[in-house]
Design a protein around this motif. Structure first.
Motif, mmCIF file in Angstrom:
data_model
loop_
_atom_site.group_PDB
_atom_site.id
_atom_site.type_symbol
_atom_site.label_atom_id
_atom_site.label_comp_id
_atom_site.label_asym_id
_atom_site.label_seq_id
_atom_site.Cartn_x
_atom_site.Cartn_y
_atom_site.Cartn_z
ATOM 1 N N VAL A 13 0.975 -1.293 -0.046
ATOM 2 C CA VAL A 13 0.061 0.034 -0.137
ATOM 3 C C VAL A 13 0.874 1.284 -0.203
ATOM 4 C CG1 VAL A 13 -1.673 1.516 1.317
ATOM 5 C CG2 VAL A 13 -1.925 -1.052 1.142
ATOM 6 N N LEU A 14 0.695 2.096 -0.749
ATOM 7 C CA LEU A 14 1.297 3.686 -0.806
ATOM 8 C C LEU A 14 1.093 4.457 0.206
ATOM 9 C CD1 LEU A 14 0.590 4.512 -4.551
ATOM 10 C CD2 LEU A 14 2.729 3.496 -3.647
ATOM 11 N N SER A 15 2.175 4.958 0.949
ATOM 12 C CA SER A 15 2.215 5.834 1.899
ATOM 13 C C SER A 15 1.679 7.139 1.686
ATOM 14 C CB SER A 15 3.494 5.765 2.604
ATOM 15 O OG SER A 15 3.957 4.951 3.156
ATOM 16 N N GLN A 16 0.511 7.296 0.788
ATOM 17 C CA GLN A 16 -0.052 8.473 0.463
ATOM 18 C C GLN A 16 -1.730 8.285 0.106
ATOM 19 O OE1 GLN A 16 2.532 8.736 -2.902
ATOM 20 N NE2 GLN A 16 1.084 8.222 -4.428
ATOM 21 N N PHE A 17 -2.502 9.499 -0.120
ATOM 22 C CA PHE A 17 -3.817 9.237 -0.295
ATOM 23 C C PHE A 17 -4.058 9.273 -1.482
ATOM 24 C CE2 PHE A 17 -3.844 10.180 4.177
ATOM 25 C CZ PHE A 17 -4.890 9.503 4.686
ATOM 26 N N SER A 18 -3.449 9.308 -2.471
ATOM 27 C CA SER A 18 -3.471 9.437 -3.902
ATOM 28 C C SER A 18 -2.855 8.104 -4.744
ATOM 29 C CB SER A 18 -3.118 10.544 -4.731
ATOM 30 O OG SER A 18 -1.587 10.867 -4.231
ATOM 31 N N SER A 19 -3.809 7.514 -5.406
ATOM 32 C CA SER A 19 -3.086 6.113 -6.073
ATOM 33 C C SER A 19 -2.517 6.457 -7.360
ATOM 34 C CB SER A 19 -4.447 5.050 -6.362
ATOM 35 O OG SER A 19 -4.748 5.286 -7.495
ATOM 36 N N LEU A 26 -3.431 4.753 0.786
ATOM 37 C CA LEU A 26 -4.014 4.864 2.248
ATOM 38 C C LEU A 26 -5.555 5.069 2.134
ATOM 39 C CD1 LEU A 26 -1.276 7.016 4.052
ATOM 40 C CD2 LEU A 26 -1.593 4.363 4.094
ATOM 41 N N LYS A 27 -5.999 5.928 1.022
ATOM 42 C CA LYS A 27 -7.428 6.128 0.874
ATOM 43 C C LYS A 27 -8.462 4.921 0.580
ATOM 44 C CE LYS A 27 -8.165 7.417 -4.341
ATOM 45 N NZ LYS A 27 -7.512 6.238 -4.562
ATOM 46 N N ASP A 28 -7.746 3.862 0.274
ATOM 47 C CA ASP A 28 -8.409 2.407 0.246
ATOM 48 C C ASP A 28 -8.815 1.818 1.482
ATOM 49 O OD1 ASP A 28 -8.568 2.308 -2.758
ATOM 50 O OD2 ASP A 28 -6.309 2.076 -2.647
ATOM 51 N N PHE A 29 -7.927 2.436 2.784
ATOM 52 C CA PHE A 29 -8.329 1.736 4.003
ATOM 53 C C PHE A 29 -8.559 2.605 5.042
ATOM 54 C CE2 PHE A 29 -5.245 -1.075 1.595
ATOM 55 C CZ PHE A 29 -5.413 -2.083 1.963
#
Length: 195
Positions: A13-19, A26-29
């Motif tokens: 999972v990326l350490s940011q809110f944009s994919s 992070l926005k997926d979780f």
């Protein structure tokens, strides 16, 4: 209003809110206010403790190199790590950062026996019956890019799994991947800066 959350960032999972490139972020979780962001980062293939906040002063104090603070990692390595290799990690190893050699600062490195209780990883690490995969605790006060992986590789034991467990006295505790806890400012500052 300032918000403070600790999360367990899952693996891949990326350490940011944009994919980016179709990767989970992070926005997926995590559903947090729009102005809340991670302080620092964990690599895509690492997992564990991340602090989310909109407190810019806290962000500065945690990320600026002049404010050294401890970070503890639980690291599963490939092979039966020796005391000599642990001693190398303690005294500092030479790693390459952007093509330049860097000697890591002294660290604390300890073989964890028994192995720590950690959540299952999905997908799990590749299991090989004939090659041990012990866990060590590595406590650093600096945070170069992919430093833990570069350090264990330099000592001859590549990292198989990497979990950030602690930043100063702020710990993952019983959080599971995808877990989130909201904390009061007072608690965060006390655990991070002993205020």
């Amino acid at each position: 209003m300032n918000y403070y959350f600790i999360i367990y960032k899952p693996y891949l999972v990326l350490s940011q809110f944009s994919s980016q490139d179709g990767k989970q972020s992070l926005k997926d979780f995590f559903d947090v206010p729009k102005d809340v962001y991670p302080v620092g980062r964990l690599d895509y293939d690492s997992e564990g403790l991340l602090l989310l906040t909109n407190d810019t002063a806290l962000n500065h104090r945690l990320l600026h190199p002049s404010f050294a603070h401890e970070r503890e990692y639980l690291v599963q390595v490939d092979g039966a790590i020796t005391e000599q290799a642990l001693q190398q990690l303690r005294s500092g190893v030479i790693i390459s950062i952007d093509g330049r050699e860097h000697r890591t600062l002294p660290a604390r490195a300890t073989l964890l026996q028994p192995s720590p209780e950690v959540p299952e990883r999905n997908p799990p690490i590749r299991f090989r019956k004939d090659i041990p995969a012990p866990w060590i605790s590595l406590v650093l006060t600096e945070g170069k890019n992919r430093q833990v992986r570069r350090m264990t590789a330099a000592a001859g034991y590549p990292t198989l799994r990497l979990i950030r467990y602690r930043i100063e006295a702020l710990e993952l505790g019983a959080l599971q991947p995808g877990g989130i806890v909201s904390l009061p400012r007072k608690t965060v500052y006390k655990k991070l800066f002993h205020e």
